[in-house]
Write a protein that holds these residues in place. Structure first.
Motif, PDB file in Angstrom:
ATOM      1  N   GLU A  80      39.081  13.505 -40.650  1.00  0.00           N
ATOM      2  CA  GLU A  80      39.725  13.459 -39.331  1.00  0.00           C
ATOM      3  C   GLU A  80      40.994  14.294 -39.324  1.00  0.00           C
ATOM      4  O   GLU A  80      41.281  15.010 -38.357  1.00  0.00           O
ATOM      5  N   LEU A 135      28.967   7.317 -39.506  1.00  0.00           N
ATOM      6  CA  LEU A 135      29.790   8.517 -39.485  1.00  0.00           C
ATOM      7  C   LEU A 135      30.973   8.336 -38.543  1.00  0.00           C
ATOM      8  O   LEU A 135      30.883   7.602 -37.555  1.00  0.00           O
ATOM      9  N   PHE A 137      32.431  10.395 -36.427  1.00  0.00           N
ATOM     10  CA  PHE A 137      32.418  11.141 -35.164  1.00  0.00           C
ATOM     11  C   PHE A 137      31.019  11.056 -34.554  1.00  0.00           C
ATOM     12  O   PHE A 137      30.067  10.655 -35.223  1.00  0.00           O
ATOM     13  N   PRO A 138      30.885  11.457 -33.281  1.00  0.00           N
ATOM     14  CA  PRO A 138      29.555  11.466 -32.672  1.00  0.00           C
ATOM     15  C   PRO A 138      28.578  12.327 -33.471  1.00  0.00           C
ATOM     16  O   PRO A 138      28.930  13.415 -33.939  1.00  0.00           O
ATOM     17  N   GLU A 139      27.361  11.816 -33.623  1.00  0.00           N
ATOM     18  CA  GLU A 139      26.391  12.502 -34.471  1.00  0.00           C
ATOM     19  C   GLU A 139      25.588  13.520 -33.678  1.00  0.00           C
ATOM     20  O   GLU A 139      25.238  13.296 -32.517  1.00  0.00           O
ATOM     21  N   ARG A 207      22.938  14.809 -42.399  1.00  0.00           N
ATOM     22  CA  ARG A 207      23.599  14.127 -41.288  1.00  0.00           C
ATOM     23  C   ARG A 207      24.803  14.960 -40.855  1.00  0.00           C
ATOM     24  O   ARG A 207      25.571  15.447 -41.691  1.00  0.00           O
ATOM     25  N   ALA A 209      28.051  15.285 -37.969  1.00  0.00           N
ATOM     26  CA  ALA A 209      28.906  14.666 -36.958  1.00  0.00           C
ATOM     27  C   ALA A 209      29.930  15.684 -36.490  1.00  0.00           C
ATOM     28  O   ALA A 209      30.386  16.529 -37.271  1.00  0.00           O
ATOM     29  N   LYS A 211      33.563  16.294 -34.527  1.00  0.00           N
ATOM     30  CA  LYS A 211      34.809  15.698 -34.076  1.00  0.00           C
ATOM     31  C   LYS A 211      34.998  15.955 -32.591  1.00  0.00           C
ATOM     32  O   LYS A 211      34.853  17.083 -32.116  1.00  0.00           O
ATOM     33  N   GLY A 213      33.110  15.331 -30.334  1.00  0.00           N
ATOM     34  CA  GLY A 213      31.827  15.472 -29.662  1.00  0.00           C
ATOM     35  C   GLY A 213      31.543  16.840 -29.089  1.00  0.00           C
ATOM     36  O   GLY A 213      30.512  17.049 -28.477  1.00  0.00           O
ATOM     37  N   HIS A 215      30.417  20.513 -29.515  1.00  0.00           N
ATOM     38  CA  HIS A 215      29.754  21.344 -30.513  1.00  0.00           C
ATOM     39  C   HIS A 215      28.857  22.364 -29.821  1.00  0.00           C
ATOM     40  O   HIS A 215      28.489  22.224 -28.661  1.00  0.00           O
TER      41      HIS A 215
END
Length: 217
Positions: A80, A135, A137-139, A207, A209, A211, A213, A215
């Motif tokens: 983070e 995780l 953050f959003p995956e 996997r 993730a 930060k 969301g 991307h």
């Protein structure tokens, strides 16, 4: 990119072909000493939980077959801190290799039967592909990947000999189960096991993730 738990830098070198700078950290001086040098890779001795990397400076964090050794809450806090908004955390692992049904059965019998009680408890995370890990953050979805190699039987036996559980077994019992396994594998390999190549495949559990969301594909 921050390649965390880089070991001897195998993933870091591949990342260097795609990114301008790779910071590759590992707590083991021995592992780092064995890493191949590259002008874009900055090898540093540091833990996953305290990298010493500047805050909000990283676009991508990668962890290749090392996450199960980390202290998860502390590592996620560090991720983070160092990731930029929209930065990506990607962790992956692989379990047993795949060659042919007959050979796979013998290797699995070694892994699960002979060595089952000799694996470290952290190995369970690898076996489940980190699926139980929450995780931070959003995956984002990941496509299917696998690693592939073409090996002779001696190369496969050399790989099996690096398994930590096998080394523990040898220390505790004074014998090497590969000595019994090798002839059985040779009978399945083909007429010239020392030279005949088989494709070896490791399906990767990935996997990802992101930060905040945000991307891009």
């Amino acid at each position: 990119v921050w390649d965390c738990g880089t070991g001897n830098g195998q993933a870091a070198l591949e990342l260097a072909s795609r990114f301008e700078q790779v910071i590759a950290t590992d707590p083991s001086e021995k592992q780092l000493a064995e890493a191949t040098r590259h002008p874009k890779v900055d090898y540093r001795r540091a833990s996953a939980e305290s990298s010493g990397i500047e805050s909000a400076s990283i676009d991508l964090i990668t962890v290749a077959q090392a996450f199960h050794w980390f202290r998860q809450p502390e590592f996620f806090a560090e991720a983070e801190r160092v990731l930029k908004p929209g930065g990506v955390l990607a962790i992956w692992s692989y379990n047993s290799c795949k060659i042919s049904p007959e050979i796979d059965r013998e290797v699995h019998a070694l892994y699960e039967g002979t060595l089952g009680s000799y694996w470290d408890s952290a190995r369970k995370l690898v076996e489940e592909g980190y699926s139980s890990v929450a995780l931070p953050f959003p995956e984002a979805g990941a496509p299917e990947f696998d690693m592939r190699a073409s090996w002779t039987l001696p190369q496969l036996l050399g790989y099996l000999g690096t398994w930590s559980a096998l080394q523990t077994y040898i220390k505790k019992n004074g014998s090497n189960p590969l000595e019994d396994l090798a002839p059985r594998l040779a009978s399945l390999w083909g007429p010239d096991p020392a030279h005949q190549l088989h494709e070896v495949r490791w399906p990767l559990a990935v996997r990802i993730a992101v930060k905040d969301g945000a991307h891009q594909k």
